[in-house]
Design an enzyme around this catalytic site. Structure first.
Site, PDB file in Angstrom:
ATOM      1  N   LEU C  77       0.857  -1.178   0.000  1.00 31.20           N
ATOM      2  CA  LEU C  77       0.000   0.000   0.000  1.00 31.20           C
ATOM      3  C   LEU C  77       0.898   1.235   0.000  1.00 31.20           C
ATOM      4  O   LEU C  77       1.832   1.325   0.803  1.00 31.20           O
ATOM      5  CB  LEU C  77      -0.881   0.031   1.256  1.00 31.20           C
ATOM      6  CG  LEU C  77      -1.675  -1.228   1.588  1.00 31.20           C
ATOM      7  CD1 LEU C  77      -2.392  -1.047   2.933  1.00 31.20           C
ATOM      8  CD2 LEU C  77      -2.689  -1.522   0.490  1.00 31.20           C
ATOM      9  N   CYS C  78       0.587   2.182  -0.876  1.00 27.84           N
ATOM     10  CA  CYS C  78       1.374   3.417  -0.924  1.00 27.84           C
ATOM     11  C   CYS C  78       1.200   4.182   0.380  1.00 27.84           C
ATOM     12  O   CYS C  78       0.073   4.439   0.820  1.00 27.84           O
ATOM     13  CB  CYS C  78       0.924   4.292  -2.086  1.00 27.84           C
ATOM     14  SG  CYS C  78       1.542   5.978  -1.961  1.00 27.84           S
ATOM     15  N   VAL C  79       2.316   4.588   0.983  1.00 26.25           N
ATOM     16  CA  VAL C  79       2.242   5.234   2.291  1.00 26.25           C
ATOM     17  C   VAL C  79       1.511   6.577   2.234  1.00 26.25           C
ATOM     18  O   VAL C  79       0.662   6.865   3.094  1.00 26.25           O
ATOM     19  CB  VAL C  79       3.649   5.380   2.936  1.00 26.25           C
ATOM     20  CG1 VAL C  79       4.572   6.235   2.087  1.00 26.25           C
ATOM     21  CG2 VAL C  79       3.536   5.960   4.333  1.00 26.25           C
TER      22      VAL C  79
END
Lengths: 101, 135, 130
Positions: C77-79
């Site tokens: 998941l993109c931070v």
């Protein structure tokens, strides 16, 4: 070798299909998925877009077509039905994938 | 295959109405650290992303237009704009921001890397790219 | 062949996440390597363990988890996107002073560089979005 283009929008909602035809060259493979499958139907106001696009191969994702109640005999001539395994094969066989969302 | 890939970011959405334009710009900025050959293509409502004079102060939203102007510093080599999309929206190059580019090693400079291309030229750009990002 | 998958939309709202799942599963079943599935934009909502769909519907989150367990799949998941949308792991909770976590098992939160790296390392990038 050429590119695989995915189209997931109904041609009645967005111009993704029109774009893909405009920006794809000879030998392109175009796969209709999700709401994009409506673009593979014969006898619609936009069927000619596909029917007149020479030098390109069109595919439609069977599970999405089936979910929308579109029978295979409603497809534009020459549009080939693929399942997800066939989708994977198209990705592998082409140089790259362009998602026209 | 060489280590450097040609990345093409495909932008087809207007700014502000959704977050796609901004979050895709964030990918371009982060991607600069990877030293790939990067170009952006603006098609359909994506051309609105480059219209100058944006002021978001009354929306309390971040104005990311200044960020586009710095893309040359992030290693972006080309910002291609689809001519037909631009004309369909009643816009010309004068309506768009300018983005300068300079190669720090060779000191080669380009005043503006925003380039309007016709469909034929765009097809060439898509064809020679190794990876196309869509958002 | 080595493939990378990018998912731009959340579960249920849009079919993109279903398409990405079915595609990834089919690729793995055919013996291809999926280097990474990267979740961006609302796609990060695929990674909350708090999702509770009605019993007669698919559980999209658990489906990803099961696939990851079976094939040792890297689900990222993109931070930045996750922070905006409230998807939190222990590290993020600590860093940002949040009182809970909600990330599903087998998912991890990391930077956008993971998407770029996936595109560089893989033979193909396949994007699913709106």
């Amino acid at each position: 070798m050429a590119d695989l283009y995915t189209v997931n929008k109904s041609p009645f909602e967005k111009n993704s299909l029109e774009d893909v035809i405009r920006f794809s060259g000879e030998g392109a493979s175009i796969l209709f998925i999700e709401d994009g499958v409506y673009g593979a139907m014969a006898g619609t106001a936009v069927s000619d877009l596909v029917a007149n696009a020479t030098g390109r191969k069109f595919y439609v994702l069977g599970p999405d077509l089936k979910a929308r109640g579109i029978a295979e005999d409603r497809l534009i001539d020459g549009v080939e039905l693929v399942d997800y395994a066939g989708f994977v094969d198209l990705v592998v066989e082409n140089d790259k994938v362009q998602a026209w969302l | 295959m060489s280590d450097v890939k040609k990345f093409l970011y495909l932008n087809r959405r207007a700014p502000y109405g959704t977050i796609y334009a901004w979050e895709s710009l964030e990918v371009v900025l982060i991607g600069a650290a990877f030293d790939q050959e990067v170009s952006l293509m603006f098609v359909d409502d994506g051309v609105f992303q480059l219209v100058k004079g944006s002021d978001t102060s009354e929306l309390d939203m971040k104005n990311f237009m200044p960020t586009y102007r710095t893309l040359g510093d992030y290693g972006v080599r080309h910002l291609y704009v689809d001519k037909a999309s631009l004309e369909a929206r009643g816009l010309t190059q004068d309506d768009l921001i300018e983005v300068a580019w300079e190669d720090w090693e060779t000191e080669e400079e380009v005043d503006n890397i925003v380039e309007i291309v016709d469909s034929g030229q765009a097809i060439g750009v898509f064809e020679e790219s190794d990876v196309v990002f869509s958002f | 062949m080595k493939l990378a998958v990018q998912v731009n939309e959340g579960p249920y709202q849009h079919e993109a996440s279903d398409s990405a799942y079915h595609f990834t599963k089919a690729a793995l079943e055919k013996g291809h390597e999926v280097f990474r599935v990267f979740f961006y934009h609302d796609g990060v909502l695929n990674g909350t363990r708090l999702t509770t769909p009605p019993q007669d519907d698919r559980n999209i989150v658990e489906r990803w988890v099961a696939l990851a367990e079976k094939y040792d799949l890297d689900l990222v998941l993109c931070v930045a996107a996750a922070q905006r949308r409230g998807i939190v792991d222990e590290g993020e909770a600590e860093r940002n002073g949040k009182d809970a976590t909600n990330i599903a098992p087998k998912f991890r939160i990391s930077g956008l560089g993971q998407l770029i790296e996936a595109a560089i390392q893989s033979d193909r990038l396949v994007v699913f979005g709106d």
